[in-house]
Design a protein around this motif. Structure first.
Motif, PDB file in Angstrom:
ATOM      1  N   LEU A   1       0.844  -1.186   0.000  1.00 13.57           N
ATOM      2  CA  LEU A   1       0.000   0.000   0.000  1.00 13.57           C
ATOM      3  C   LEU A   1       0.883   1.241   0.000  1.00 13.57           C
ATOM      4  CD1 LEU A   1      -1.346  -2.079   2.485  1.00 13.57           C
ATOM      5  CD2 LEU A   1      -3.272  -0.649   1.822  1.00 13.57           C
ATOM      6  N   ARG A   2       0.483   2.219  -0.801  1.00 13.95           N
ATOM      7  CA  ARG A   2       1.174   3.507  -0.798  1.00 13.95           C
ATOM      8  C   ARG A   2       0.158   4.623  -0.647  1.00 13.95           C
ATOM      9  NH1 ARG A   2       5.152   5.735  -5.528  1.00 13.95           N
ATOM     10  NH2 ARG A   2       3.158   6.137  -6.556  1.00 13.95           N
TER      11      ARG A   2
ATOM     12  N   GLY B   1      -4.880  11.319   0.724  1.00  3.97           N
ATOM     13  CA  GLY B   1      -5.485  10.116   1.261  1.00  3.97           C
ATOM     14  C   GLY B   1      -5.735   9.043   0.222  1.00  3.97           C
ATOM     15  N   ARG B   2      -5.299   9.259  -1.015  1.00  2.00           N
ATOM     16  CA  ARG B   2      -5.443   8.219  -2.034  1.00  2.00           C
ATOM     17  C   ARG B   2      -4.422   7.117  -1.765  1.00  2.00           C
ATOM     18  NH1 ARG B   2      -3.128   6.514  -6.719  1.00  2.00           N
ATOM     19  NH2 ARG B   2      -4.517   5.649  -8.306  1.00  2.00           N
ATOM     20  N   VAL B   3      -4.892   5.863  -1.855  1.00  2.12           N
ATOM     21  CA  VAL B   3      -4.039   4.725  -1.535  1.00  2.12           C
ATOM     22  C   VAL B   3      -3.944   3.812  -2.750  1.00  2.12           C
ATOM     23  CG1 VAL B   3      -3.606   2.838   0.075  1.00  2.12           C
ATOM     24  CG2 VAL B   3      -4.914   4.831   0.829  1.00  2.12           C
TER      25      VAL B   3
ATOM     26  N   GLU C   1      -4.436  -1.108  -7.841  1.00  2.00           N
ATOM     27  CA  GLU C   1      -5.790  -0.633  -7.560  1.00  2.00           C
ATOM     28  C   GLU C   1      -5.664   0.593  -6.672  1.00  2.00           C
ATOM     29  OE1 GLU C   1      -8.630  -3.913  -6.492  1.00  2.00           O
ATOM     30  OE2 GLU C   1      -6.733  -5.004  -6.276  1.00  2.00           O
ATOM     31  N   SER C   2      -6.801   1.204  -6.362  1.00  2.00           N
ATOM     32  CA  SER C   2      -6.741   2.355  -5.462  1.00  2.00           C
ATOM     33  C   SER C   2      -8.046   2.506  -4.697  1.00  2.00           C
ATOM     34  CB  SER C   2      -6.437   3.643  -6.225  1.00  2.00           C
ATOM     35  OG  SER C   2      -7.514   3.992  -7.068  1.00  2.00           O
ATOM     36  N   PHE C   3      -7.953   3.128  -3.545  1.00  5.53           N
ATOM     37  CA  PHE C   3      -9.120   3.556  -2.782  1.00  5.53           C
ATOM     38  C   PHE C   3      -8.677   4.790  -1.997  1.00  5.53           C
ATOM     39  CE2 PHE C   3      -6.760   0.931   0.118  1.00  5.53           C
ATOM     40  CZ  PHE C   3      -6.986   1.437   1.389  1.00  5.53           C
TER      41      PHE C   3
END
Length: 400
Positions: free
Chosen positions: A258-259, A265-267, A307-309
């Motif tokens: 995870l980055r 706050g985008r991961v 991916e991202s959240f």
């Protein structure tokens, strides 16, 4: 030069093994302190161990029910009044959120413990910094962390870890491993820069030295790729190539990467194996699913996709290895119909997380692992159990 600057200079000039003695001499000379005792928290986060060379007969004290443990857990000074009118002040020794141990200072009856707290806290801060530097050159502080001898695999794994807690304005992250003294292949890593927080939770297949060597290779390959400026998918790809080149598919490593972009706050996420994640937002607890990609090193030329959240201020993320969520209910709980082999991650883990909401992220992993121990009862862990907790506070310069 003021007294604190003098102490800092004395600590920097002292032999690495003599830091505790330097602090003791300073506190006795400046405050008339009697008892001065430095303790380090052990690898299992269950006891505080006296540093060798201070009090030869000092027994370990519990993290959970001792005055030193109270200071350690709350991260606040705790003062105990003595029958002779003096006081013993127990203070946490912490470096950038990483809880190292405690310093206990016995003060005479004429002293003002409350008035001395700011100066004593400065001493602890300086001591924490110097302990970190000293560990490069002496085993004194590492030995003080041990209740029993580490296996060679555990020795390799602990030396690989960045710490157990990291705190900044935007986040707090903590992680813990069990069993602490006989680790197999689970590990974690993090790095915080001006723009990003990067996390990795890894699980190398196998046991003992083979698993430790495999995890060391994968972790250092991920670090090499990260330091070369590659994005998360690129980091996974390079580490995948390194593991495959060495083992040709006979061994592989599961990893969750995870980055976090600190300003938004985008991961970004690459899920390449078994670690799983849950999100606690307000009173809601939910598993966060990702597209499962191949573990590192399983096949040649694997392509990884990000991916991202997005996390919100106040979110808590909990990451667990398969040794956590796949642990079955122990014999004591088998009386409930239909729950004979229910695994901890099916319902019990999610139910337990709201109860830890008031704990800081650095203490949550150990709390979850204690509940896991109660869940499995007398049955021993069949695998490493790793828990990482991330509290997201958000950027102080951005709304939301």
């Amino acid at each position: 030069m003021d007294r604190f600057a003098t102490l800092q200079q004395a600590l920097r000039s002292a032999p690495p093994h003599a830091l505790a003695r330097v602090v003791t001499e300073e506190l006795r000379g400046r405050y008339g302190a009697g008892r001065v005792e430095l303790r380090m928290v052990d690898y299992g986060m269950t006891s505080l161990q006296s540093v060798d060379g201070q009090t030869a007969d000092a027994e370990p004290v519990s993290v959970h029910d001792s005055p030193q443990g109270r200071a350690f857990g709350s991260q606040q000074p705790f003062t105990v009044q003595q029958p002779d009118g003096g006081a013993v002040v127990h203070l946490p020794v912490t470096l950038r959120g990483d809880r190292l141990g405690t310093l206990s200072v016995g003060l005479p009856s004429a002293a003002d413990p409350d008035g001395m707290l700011p100066a004593l806290q400065q001493v602890c801060e300086a001591l924490g910094h110097e302990i970190l530097v000293a560990e490069r050159d002496t085993d004194v502080f590492l030995l003080a962390r041990r209740v029993s001898r580490l296996t060679l695999a555990a020795e390799m794994q602990w030396q690989l870890l960045p710490g157990r807690t990291c705190v900044r304005d935007e986040f707090e992250v903590g992680a813990h491993l069990e069993p602490a003294y006989a680790i197999h292949g689970d590990s974690f890593d993090w790095e915080a820069s001006e723009r990003y927080l990067t996390l990795a939770v890894t699980n190398g297949m196998g046991e003992g030295i083979e698993a430790a060597l495999l995890t060391n290779l994968a972790t250092n390959a991920l670090r090499n790729a990260r330091r070369a400026g590659l994005d998360l998918a690129g980091q996974a790809t390079l580490a995948d190539q390194a593991v495959y080149a060495q083992y040709r598919g006979a061994a592989y490593v599961s990893v969750l990467l995870l980055r976090f972009e600190l300003s938004t706050g985008r991961v970004a996420v690459v899920d390449a194996g078994s670690p799983k994640m849950w999100r606690i937002r307000g009173r809601d607890v939910a598993a966060v699913p990702f597209d499962h990609q191949l573990p590192l090193g399983m096949f040649e030329d694997t392509v990884y996709v990000e991916e991202s959240f997005t996390v919100q201020s106040g979110d808590r993320l909990l990451i667990g290895s398969d040794g956590v969520y796949d642990t079955p209910l122990g014999p004591a709980g088998e009386a409930s119909p239909g729950r004979e082999r229910e695994k901890y991650g099916e319902r019990a883990l999610a139910r337990s997380l709201p109860g830890h909401r008031l704990l800081p992220a650095g203490l949550v992993p150990a709390a979850v692992l204690r509940e896991l121990a109660n869940y499995r009862g007398e049955a021993p862990l069949q695998d490493d159990a790793l828990v990482m907790c991330v509290d997201w506070h958000g950027s102080p310069t951005s709304p939301g």
